[in-house]
Design an enzyme around this catalytic site. Sequence first.
Site, PDB file in Angstrom:
ATOM      1  CD  GLN A 126      -2.540   1.177   2.733  1.00 17.64           C
ATOM      2  OE1 GLN A 126      -2.057   0.605   3.711  1.00 17.64           O
ATOM      3  NE2 GLN A 126      -3.709   1.766   2.752  1.00 17.64           N
ATOM      4  N   GLY A 127       0.694   2.095  -1.018  1.00 19.52           N
ATOM      5  CA  GLY A 127       1.459   3.344  -1.096  1.00 19.52           C
ATOM      6  C   GLY A 127       0.565   4.547  -0.885  1.00 19.52           C
ATOM      7  CE1 TYR A 128      -4.323   3.990  -0.745  1.00 16.96           C
ATOM      8  CE2 TYR A 128      -5.492   4.739   1.196  1.00 16.96           C
ATOM      9  CZ  TYR A 128      -5.511   4.148  -0.038  1.00 16.96           C
ATOM     10  OH  TYR A 128      -6.699   3.719  -0.564  1.00 16.96           O
ATOM     11  CB  SER A 129       1.810   7.014   4.727  1.00 19.28           C
ATOM     12  OG  SER A 129       0.692   6.408   5.299  1.00 19.28           O
ATOM     13  CD  GLU A 245      -5.497   0.384   6.070  1.00 20.81           C
ATOM     14  OE1 GLU A 245      -5.691   1.046   5.036  1.00 20.81           O
ATOM     15  OE2 GLU A 245      -4.493   0.501   6.782  1.00 20.81           O
ATOM     16  CB  SER A 384      -3.358   7.773  14.558  1.00 20.11           C
ATOM     17  OG  SER A 384      -4.102   8.968  14.582  1.00 20.11           O
ATOM     18  CG  ASN A 385      -6.422   3.773  17.956  1.00 21.19           C
ATOM     19  OD1 ASN A 385      -6.300   3.372  16.786  1.00 21.19           O
ATOM     20  ND2 ASN A 385      -6.566   2.939  18.967  1.00 21.19           N
ATOM     21  CD  GLU A 386      -3.783   9.550  18.968  1.00 19.22           C
ATOM     22  OE1 GLU A 386      -3.670   8.943  17.881  1.00 19.22           O
ATOM     23  OE2 GLU A 386      -3.087   9.282  19.954  1.00 19.22           O
TER      24      GLU A 386
END
Length: 399
Positions: A126-129, A245, A384-386
């Site tokens: 996966q190339g997202y970030s 995801e 992230s969970n935040e």
Amino acid sequence: MDLNFTPEQQAFRDEVRRFLNDRLPGDISRRVKNGQPLEPQDYTRWQKILFEQGWGAPGWPAKFGGPGWGPVEMHIFDEEAAMAGAPRTIPFGLQMVGPVIMRFGTPAQQERFLPRILKAEDWWCQGYSEPGAGSDLASLKTRAERHGDHYTVNGQKTWNTLGQHADWIFCLVRTDPQAPKQQQGISFLLIDMKTPGITVRPIITLDGAHEVNEIWFENVIVPAENLVGEENKGWTYAKFLLGHERTSIAGVGISKRELKRLKQIAGREIKNDRPLIEDPLFAARIAQVEIDLMALEVTNLRALSAESRNQAPGPEASVLKIKATEIQQAISELMMYAVGPYALPFERQSPEEGALSSIAGPPYAAPLAAAYCNLRKVTIYGGSNEIQRNIIAQMILGL
Ligand SMILES: Cc1cc2nc3c(=O)[nH]c(=O)nc-3n(C[C@H](O)[C@H](O)[C@H](O)COP(=O)(O)OP(=O)(O)OC[C@H]3O[C@@H](n4cnc5c(N)ncnc54)[C@H](O)[C@@H]3O)c2cc1C
């Protein structure tokens, strides 16, 4: 919701158990149950066995080679496979790009890519970030410029999981830097990892493992036929994928297996002359995790049920992501507490039971610290969970 399984579902569970008993390779199962790392070929070996059985893609519609299971069957399979020590599914092909190609890809893309995902012939990543685009994903900068029948891609991706083994990467790229909103200028491209101009560099995580990478693209030529859907509409496909995801992150079966392992460890460790599991405080902490896990299981069933009605997972996926990852971390933390000072050695592998080891303490203690450190990632990846809490606040609570 009726939470009792029907006789048909019980019969299905028996069938799954028989299959796992007959076909799951013993060496793989032993390593999974001992918390030891697997090699890429272990995952592909198991996927090929599942494919031969017709069970290669539990969530896919029959038209594309799925077994036609409903959510309960998928849940039963997931639970039994995890308990038997089957490898977890590498999600990038089966649970991420597969559903996107099914929903938004051309018939040619479906024919070319989907069967190869099913048979584990292609390993996807996966190339997202990017360094400046994680939570704020829409600010990504990797550029793809259209020149006739191809795109030229330049830029950098980061935190790429297991890309060192990948044949293909699905990427979010900026195709219109002038678009009035960042989200409007993004496209979804499928890129062959063998294309000249791609460099994969390892990032070593806290536990000493090579699990993530940064990837560089320098004038990488990608055929225009590898564009999924429409140019500049990639954000829609990206969000569809992220919902999948987050539900696949729930991993209820795996947490059940790990909870069982925690209870076994707590049953073997002695505190004040009796097994730790009989200590009221420790037993209460295990009970709390078990209750949370049962609640997660029901929520996961609801999400699977919506998915089987062809609804993309909504904000409830964020609830799953948060609770599932907190439970995984809590179980690992309790294992560390259970073995006390024996958690100090830092080994990724546990020695085989009965083998001579230079490490003090029982064999199951050796890899616990590395696993604990590795699990710091779960509240970060997949959004992230935040950020998931922000989604819940806005979309579920209407704040
Ligand atoms: C082990 C691992 C594997 C990964 N695998 C992949 C992969 O295969 N492919 C891929 O594309 N990506 C992958 N990722 C990337 C992952 O999705 C990002 O790390 C994640 O989205 C967070 O982005 P960031 O790291 O840029 O942190 P940032 O966005 O910089 O966030 C830093 C901190 O600030 C908080 N924060 C940021 N914005 C807000 C806000 N608005 N409100 C409240 N808090 C906020 C975050 O929650 C976090 O705690 C992986 C990450 C890890 C750690």
